[in-house]
Design a protein around this motif. Structure first.
Motif, PDB file in Angstrom:
ATOM      1  N   LEU A 180       0.842  -1.226  -0.048  1.00  0.00           N
ATOM      2  CA  LEU A 180       0.021  -0.100   0.187  1.00  0.00           C
ATOM      3  C   LEU A 180       0.868   1.181   0.081  1.00  0.00           C
ATOM      4  N   GLY A 181       1.994   1.215   0.664  1.00  0.00           N
ATOM      5  CA  GLY A 181       2.857   2.302   0.633  1.00  0.00           C
ATOM      6  C   GLY A 181       3.346   2.530  -0.614  1.00  0.00           C
ATOM      7  N   VAL A 182       3.795   1.527  -1.509  1.00  0.00           N
ATOM      8  CA  VAL A 182       4.223   1.737  -2.771  1.00  0.00           C
ATOM      9  C   VAL A 182       3.030   2.515  -3.664  1.00  0.00           C
ATOM     10  N   LEU A 183       2.022   1.906  -3.450  1.00  0.00           N
ATOM     11  CA  LEU A 183       0.820   2.622  -4.101  1.00  0.00           C
ATOM     12  C   LEU A 183       0.284   3.943  -3.586  1.00  0.00           C
ATOM     13  N   GLY A 184       1.044   4.372  -2.659  1.00  0.00           N
ATOM     14  CA  GLY A 184       0.599   5.635  -2.024  1.00  0.00           C
ATOM     15  C   GLY A 184       0.971   6.981  -2.834  1.00  0.00           C
ATOM     16  N   MET A 185       1.424   6.766  -4.055  1.00  0.00           N
ATOM     17  CA  MET A 185       1.850   7.980  -5.111  1.00  0.00           C
ATOM     18  C   MET A 185       0.976   7.504  -6.232  1.00  0.00           C
ATOM     19  N   SER A 186       0.186   8.640  -6.561  1.00  0.00           N
ATOM     20  CA  SER A 186      -0.877   8.627  -7.565  1.00  0.00           C
ATOM     21  C   SER A 186      -0.061   8.204  -8.932  1.00  0.00           C
ATOM     22  N   ARG A 187       1.128   8.607  -9.216  1.00  0.00           N
ATOM     23  CA  ARG A 187       1.750   8.234 -10.477  1.00  0.00           C
ATOM     24  C   ARG A 187       1.890   6.616 -10.539  1.00  0.00           C
ATOM     25  N   ARG A 188       2.223   5.850  -9.452  1.00  0.00           N
ATOM     26  CA  ARG A 188       2.444   4.574  -9.469  1.00  0.00           C
ATOM     27  C   ARG A 188       1.025   4.007  -9.616  1.00  0.00           C
ATOM     28  N   LEU A 189       0.111   4.400  -9.006  1.00  0.00           N
ATOM     29  CA  LEU A 189      -1.462   4.037  -9.291  1.00  0.00           C
ATOM     30  C   LEU A 189      -1.903   4.069 -10.738  1.00  0.00           C
ATOM     31  N   ARG A 190      -1.547   5.014 -11.481  1.00  0.00           N
ATOM     32  CA  ARG A 190      -1.729   5.418 -12.606  1.00  0.00           C
ATOM     33  C   ARG A 190      -0.963   4.295 -13.773  1.00  0.00           C
ATOM     34  N   ILE A 191       0.496   3.935 -13.272  1.00  0.00           N
ATOM     35  CA  ILE A 191       1.183   2.961 -14.120  1.00  0.00           C
ATOM     36  C   ILE A 191       0.433   1.737 -13.910  1.00  0.00           C
ATOM     37  N   LEU A 192       0.254   1.480 -12.826  1.00  0.00           N
ATOM     38  CA  LEU A 192      -0.357  -0.127 -12.489  1.00  0.00           C
ATOM     39  C   LEU A 192      -1.672  -0.077 -13.267  1.00  0.00           C
ATOM     40  N   ARG A 193      -2.368   1.019 -13.328  1.00  0.00           N
ATOM     41  CA  ARG A 193      -3.595   0.938 -14.074  1.00  0.00           C
ATOM     42  C   ARG A 193      -3.463   0.579 -15.220  1.00  0.00           C
ATOM     43  N   GLY A 198       8.868   0.896 -20.515  1.00  0.00           N
ATOM     44  CA  GLY A 198       8.978   2.142 -19.699  1.00  0.00           C
ATOM     45  C   GLY A 198       8.996   3.111 -20.721  1.00  0.00           C
ATOM     46  N   CYS A 199       9.373   3.139 -21.924  1.00  0.00           N
ATOM     47  CA  CYS A 199       9.294   4.349 -22.990  1.00  0.00           C
ATOM     48  C   CYS A 199       7.778   4.645 -23.181  1.00  0.00           C
ATOM     49  N   GLU A 200       6.969   3.401 -23.319  1.00  0.00           N
ATOM     50  CA  GLU A 200       5.534   3.532 -23.544  1.00  0.00           C
ATOM     51  C   GLU A 200       4.750   4.234 -22.429  1.00  0.00           C
ATOM     52  N   ILE A 201       5.061   3.974 -21.124  1.00  0.00           N
ATOM     53  CA  ILE A 201       4.490   4.447 -20.138  1.00  0.00           C
ATOM     54  C   ILE A 201       4.640   5.819 -19.843  1.00  0.00           C
ATOM     55  N   ALA A 202       6.257   6.244 -20.272  1.00  0.00           N
ATOM     56  CA  ALA A 202       6.462   7.557 -20.184  1.00  0.00           C
ATOM     57  C   ALA A 202       5.862   8.347 -21.175  1.00  0.00           C
ATOM     58  N   ASP A 203       5.610   7.884 -22.417  1.00  0.00           N
ATOM     59  CA  ASP A 203       4.959   8.683 -23.385  1.00  0.00           C
ATOM     60  C   ASP A 203       3.399   8.902 -23.208  1.00  0.00           C
ATOM     61  N   VAL A 204       2.784   7.722 -22.567  1.00  0.00           N
ATOM     62  CA  VAL A 204       1.301   7.889 -22.409  1.00  0.00           C
ATOM     63  C   VAL A 204       1.192   8.741 -21.376  1.00  0.00           C
ATOM     64  N   LEU A 205       1.764   8.720 -20.414  1.00  0.00           N
ATOM     65  CA  LEU A 205       1.482   9.248 -18.955  1.00  0.00           C
ATOM     66  C   LEU A 205       2.479  10.694 -18.852  1.00  0.00           C
ATOM     67  N   GLU A 206       3.137  10.965 -19.974  1.00  0.00           N
ATOM     68  CA  GLU A 206       3.739  12.448 -19.880  1.00  0.00           C
ATOM     69  C   GLU A 206       4.752  12.417 -18.881  1.00  0.00           C
ATOM     70  N   LEU A 207       5.658  11.403 -18.650  1.00  0.00           N
ATOM     71  CA  LEU A 207       6.465  11.408 -17.364  1.00  0.00           C
ATOM     72  C   LEU A 207       8.058  11.412 -18.003  1.00  0.00           C
ATOM     73  N   LEU A 218     -10.408   1.640 -11.009  1.00  0.00           N
ATOM     74  CA  LEU A 218      -9.988   3.076 -10.818  1.00  0.00           C
ATOM     75  C   LEU A 218     -10.356   3.743 -12.502  1.00  0.00           C
ATOM     76  N   PRO A 219     -10.788   5.019 -12.609  1.00  0.00           N
ATOM     77  CA  PRO A 219     -11.067   5.473 -13.873  1.00  0.00           C
ATOM     78  C   PRO A 219      -9.698   5.600 -14.356  1.00  0.00           C
ATOM     79  N   LEU A 220      -9.764   5.438 -15.766  1.00  0.00           N
ATOM     80  CA  LEU A 220      -8.616   5.744 -16.834  1.00  0.00           C
ATOM     81  C   LEU A 220      -9.122   6.905 -17.728  1.00  0.00           C
TER      82      LEU A 220
END
Length: 151
Positions: free
Chosen positions: A23-36, A47-56, A106-108
């Motif tokens: 739960l501590g790991v998922l305490g960051m909204s960014r990590r929740l979005r990645i897991l989603r 990782g490059c796909e995730i970075a592009d999609v989430l603009e990180l 969770l909504p995407l």
């Protein structure tokens, strides 16, 4: 019999302390979005796909994926050159499975879902050679979602 708050195992073998760590790991909204994102696709994600999609930034995604992997929420599937593909855990324990079901609910956001679909189409054409900040990717993602991708 020890109490669960003392770290005694749950029926599925996990412990309260271990679950608190997850739960501590998922305490960051960014990590929740990645897991989603992982719960949205049936395939691996790079990782490059995730970075592009989430603009990180690459380094943010890399750190977050490492934390999610250590928590047992994602696994390293394969390395292709410099690109590492991650995937969902195949058979999570029942406690983790319930947590993943909550995250899946969770909504995407629509623009994120659109960018994810488009980014995966790039993979089919070119593999993971188009990374964060690639002008072709940025132009296509902006066109598809009518939103600026990177400032």
């Amino acid at each position: 019999m020890p109490r669960a708050s003392d770290g005694a195992p749950f029926p599925d073998g996990s412990t309260l302390d271990g679950f608190a760590d997850v739960l501590g790991v998922l305490g960051m909204s960014r990590r929740l979005r990645i897991l989603r994102l992982f719960l949205e696709v049936d395939d691996t994600l790079c990782g490059c796909e995730i970075a592009d999609v989430l603009e990180l930034e690459d380094y943010q995604v890399s750190r977050d994926l490492a934390a999610l992997r250590r928590a047992g929420l994602v696994t390293t599937q394969e390395r292709i050159g410099t690109w590492v593909h991650y995937g969902r855990v195949d058979q999570p324990d029942p406690t983790l499975e319930r947590l993943l079901a909550v995250v899946a609910g969770l909504p995407l956001e629509r623009p994120v879902r659109d960018r994810l679909g488009l980014r995966l189409e790039f993979r089919e054409r070119a593999g993971c050679v188009l990374g964060v900040g690639d002008p072709e990717v940025i132009a296509a993602l902006e066109t598809a979602t009518s939103l600026p991708v990177l400032d």
